[in-house]
Design a protein around this motif. Structure first.
Motif, PDB file in Angstrom:
ATOM      1  N   SER A 206      38.559  67.436  63.380  1.00  0.00           N
ATOM      2  CA  SER A 206      39.707  67.062  62.566  1.00  0.00           C
ATOM      3  C   SER A 206      39.373  66.672  61.133  1.00  0.00           C
ATOM      4  CB  SER A 206      40.471  65.910  63.232  1.00  0.00           C
ATOM      5  OG  SER A 206      39.678  64.737  63.278  1.00  0.00           O
ATOM      6  N   GLN A 207      38.148  66.217  60.888  1.00  0.00           N
ATOM      7  CA  GLN A 207      37.808  65.669  59.575  1.00  0.00           C
ATOM      8  C   GLN A 207      37.209  66.746  58.655  1.00  0.00           C
ATOM      9  OE1 GLN A 207      38.755  62.593  58.839  1.00  0.00           O
ATOM     10  NE2 GLN A 207      39.500  62.350  60.942  1.00  0.00           N
ATOM     11  N   LYS A 208      37.672  66.771  57.405  1.00  0.00           N
ATOM     12  CA  LYS A 208      37.204  67.778  56.451  1.00  0.00           C
ATOM     13  C   LYS A 208      36.652  67.178  55.166  1.00  0.00           C
ATOM     14  CE  LYS A 208      40.473  71.364  57.944  1.00  0.00           C
ATOM     15  NZ  LYS A 208      41.501  72.345  57.501  1.00  0.00           N
ATOM     16  N   GLU A 209      36.957  65.926  54.884  1.00  0.00           N
ATOM     17  CA  GLU A 209      36.548  65.348  53.611  1.00  0.00           C
ATOM     18  C   GLU A 209      35.032  65.171  53.564  1.00  0.00           C
ATOM     19  OE1 GLU A 209      38.031  61.726  56.039  1.00  0.00           O
ATOM     20  OE2 GLU A 209      38.353  63.887  55.942  1.00  0.00           O
ATOM     21  N   SER A 210      34.508  64.927  52.375  1.00  0.00           N
ATOM     22  CA  SER A 210      33.067  64.747  52.212  1.00  0.00           C
ATOM     23  C   SER A 210      32.661  63.384  52.752  1.00  0.00           C
ATOM     24  CB  SER A 210      32.683  64.856  50.742  1.00  0.00           C
ATOM     25  OG  SER A 210      33.215  63.771  50.008  1.00  0.00           O
ATOM     26  N   PRO A 211      31.404  63.222  53.169  1.00  0.00           N
ATOM     27  CA  PRO A 211      30.958  61.933  53.700  1.00  0.00           C
ATOM     28  C   PRO A 211      31.160  60.778  52.729  1.00  0.00           C
ATOM     29  CG  PRO A 211      29.383  63.641  54.240  1.00  0.00           C
ATOM     30  CD  PRO A 211      30.378  64.265  53.305  1.00  0.00           C
ATOM     31  N   GLU A 212      31.048  61.030  51.446  1.00  0.00           N
ATOM     32  CA  GLU A 212      31.187  59.938  50.484  1.00  0.00           C
ATOM     33  C   GLU A 212      32.612  59.401  50.408  1.00  0.00           C
ATOM     34  OE1 GLU A 212      31.643  62.674  46.438  1.00  0.00           O
ATOM     35  OE2 GLU A 212      29.679  61.950  47.067  1.00  0.00           O
ATOM     36  N   HIS A 213      33.569  60.175  50.901  1.00  0.00           N
ATOM     37  CA  HIS A 213      34.962  59.726  50.898  1.00  0.00           C
ATOM     38  C   HIS A 213      35.476  59.433  52.299  1.00  0.00           C
ATOM     39  CE1 HIS A 213      35.016  62.189  47.018  1.00  0.00           C
ATOM     40  NE2 HIS A 213      35.177  60.933  46.657  1.00  0.00           N
ATOM     41  N   HIS A 214      34.573  59.467  53.268  1.00  0.00           N
ATOM     42  CA  HIS A 214      35.010  59.338  54.656  1.00  0.00           C
ATOM     43  C   HIS A 214      34.700  57.955  55.202  1.00  0.00           C
ATOM     44  CE1 HIS A 214      35.989  60.346  58.742  1.00  0.00           C
ATOM     45  NE2 HIS A 214      34.777  60.029  59.147  1.00  0.00           N
TER      46      HIS A 214
END
Length: 284
Positions: A206-214
Motif C-alpha cells: 500500500s505504501q509508495k512514498e519515499s522513506p524520508e517522508h514515511h
C-alpha cells in the motif's frame, strides 16, 4: 561499447529518444538495459515498444507491472483504464506481434561484471536488474530460479491462463507459496510491485512514498534494508518514483525518477556510474 540503464519510460517516447541522442547511443555497439514499465500513462507507448523492439539484442528489458497489465488487457483478462492511455497501442496493426515480443521478455537481467571504485566498491561485483528489486526472503539463486519459472510460463502457449493468475496480494510471504500458482503470483509481485516489506520480509503493497517522508510506526521498511543479497550484489531497479533516484545503500541504483509525472527520465552509464537526465516534455 558502453552499457546504459534507463528507468521507467511509461510511454515517454520523446524523452527516451532525447536521452539516446544525449549519450550518442549506438545500437551497433552499445547496450541499453530498461528497468520495466515501458508503457502506460505516457503519451506514446506504441512508439516506445516499437523502438525498443527494433533495437534487437542491443536492448535488454525486464518486465514491469504496467507491462504485465498490458499483456492481460490485450488478452481480455482485464479492461484498460482511461489513465492507462493504451488505446492507440491496442488498436495498432502490429499489436499482436508486439505483445508476443513483450511476453518473451524476462523479469531479471544480469548486468555484465565491471571493476568499479565508485560507492566505496573496490572489487568486481555481480549486478542484476529487475523492475522492483529482490525479495528479502530470497537468496540470489531463488530469484534467478523464480524469474526463469515465470518467464517460461509467460512465453508458453498457456500465457493467458497464467496471466489470469497473477492478480492478488496473497501469498505475500514466500514461505506460504506452496503451489505453482502461489509461486507465480508471489514472484511477479516481488519482482514488479514491491517497495516496502514487513520486518519478516513479507511484502507490503500500500505504501509508495519515499522513506524520508514515511512514518515507520507501522513496522515496514524498504525492501533493500532487509535484503542480504544486495550486500554482495549490485541491484538496479525502477518502480519507486518517489525515491527520485536517491538511496544510501552502496549497491543499490534506483532509476525511476517519475518522468511520466512531469519530473525526468534518468539514464545511468554503467562503467563510470554517470547519470544523464532528460526533463519531462510537458507540452505534448
Amino acid at each position: 561499447m558502453a552499457i546504459y540503464l534507463v528507468g521507467d519510460i511509461q510511454g515517454c517516447f520523446n524523452e527516451l529518444t532525447a536521452l539516446l541522442v544525449q549519450v550518442n547511443f549506438d545500437d551497433n555497439k552499445d547496450i541499453l538495459y530498461l528497468a520495466g514499465d515501458l508503457v502506460a500513462r505516457g503519451p506514446d507507448s506504441l512508439a516506445t515498444l516499437r523502438l525498443v523492439k527494433s533495437l534487437g539484442e542491443s536492448a535488454k528489458v525486464v518486465l514491469g507491472n504496467h507491462d504485465l497489465h498490458l499483456l492481460a488487457v490485450h488478452a481480455g483478462i482485464k479492461k484498460a483504464k482511461k489513465s492507462d492511455n493504451l488505446s492507440v497501442l491496442l488498436a495498432a496493426d502490429d499489436v499482436d506481434e508486439l505483445m508476443t515480443w513483450l511476453a518473451a521478455q524476462p523479469l531479471l537481467q544480469k548486468i555484465p561484471n565491471i571493476h568499479s571504485q565508485t560507492k566505496q566498491q573496490s572489487k568486481t561485483t555481480d549486478a542484476y536488474m529487475s523492475h522492483a528489486g529482490i525479495s528479502p526472503q530470497w537468496q540470489l539463486a531463488d530469484a534467478i530460479e523464480q524469474a526463469q519459472f515465470v518467464h517460461t510460463k509467460l512465453a508458453s502457449k498457456e500465457r493467458n491462463t497464467w496471466l489470469a493468475h497473477m492478480y492478488g496480494e496473497k501469498p505475500h510471504n514466500w514461505q506460504q507459496a506452496k503451489s505453482d500458482i502461489d509461486k507465480f503470483r508471489y514472484s511477479i509481485n516481488a519482482f514488479t510491485r514491491m517497495r516496502y516489506c514487513f520486518s519478516d520480509g513479507s511484502l507490503e503493497f500500500s505504501q509508495k512514498e519515499s522513506p524520508e517522508h514515511h512514518n515507520m510506526s507501522n513496522n515496514i521498511v524498504p525492501w533493500y534494508e532487509l535484503s542480504q543479497t544486495i550486500n554482495n550484489t549490485a541491484w538496479v531497479f525502477g518502480h519507486w518514483a518517489s525515491l527520485m533516484g536517491r538511496c544510501s545503500h552502496a549497491n543499490i541504483y534506483p532509476l525511476d525518477t517519475g518522468c511520466v509525472w512531469g519530473n525526468q527520465l534518468t539514464m545511468l552509464r554503467w562503467h563510470d556510474k554517470k547519470h544523464f537526465r532528460q526533463a519531462a516534455i510537458l507540452s505534448r
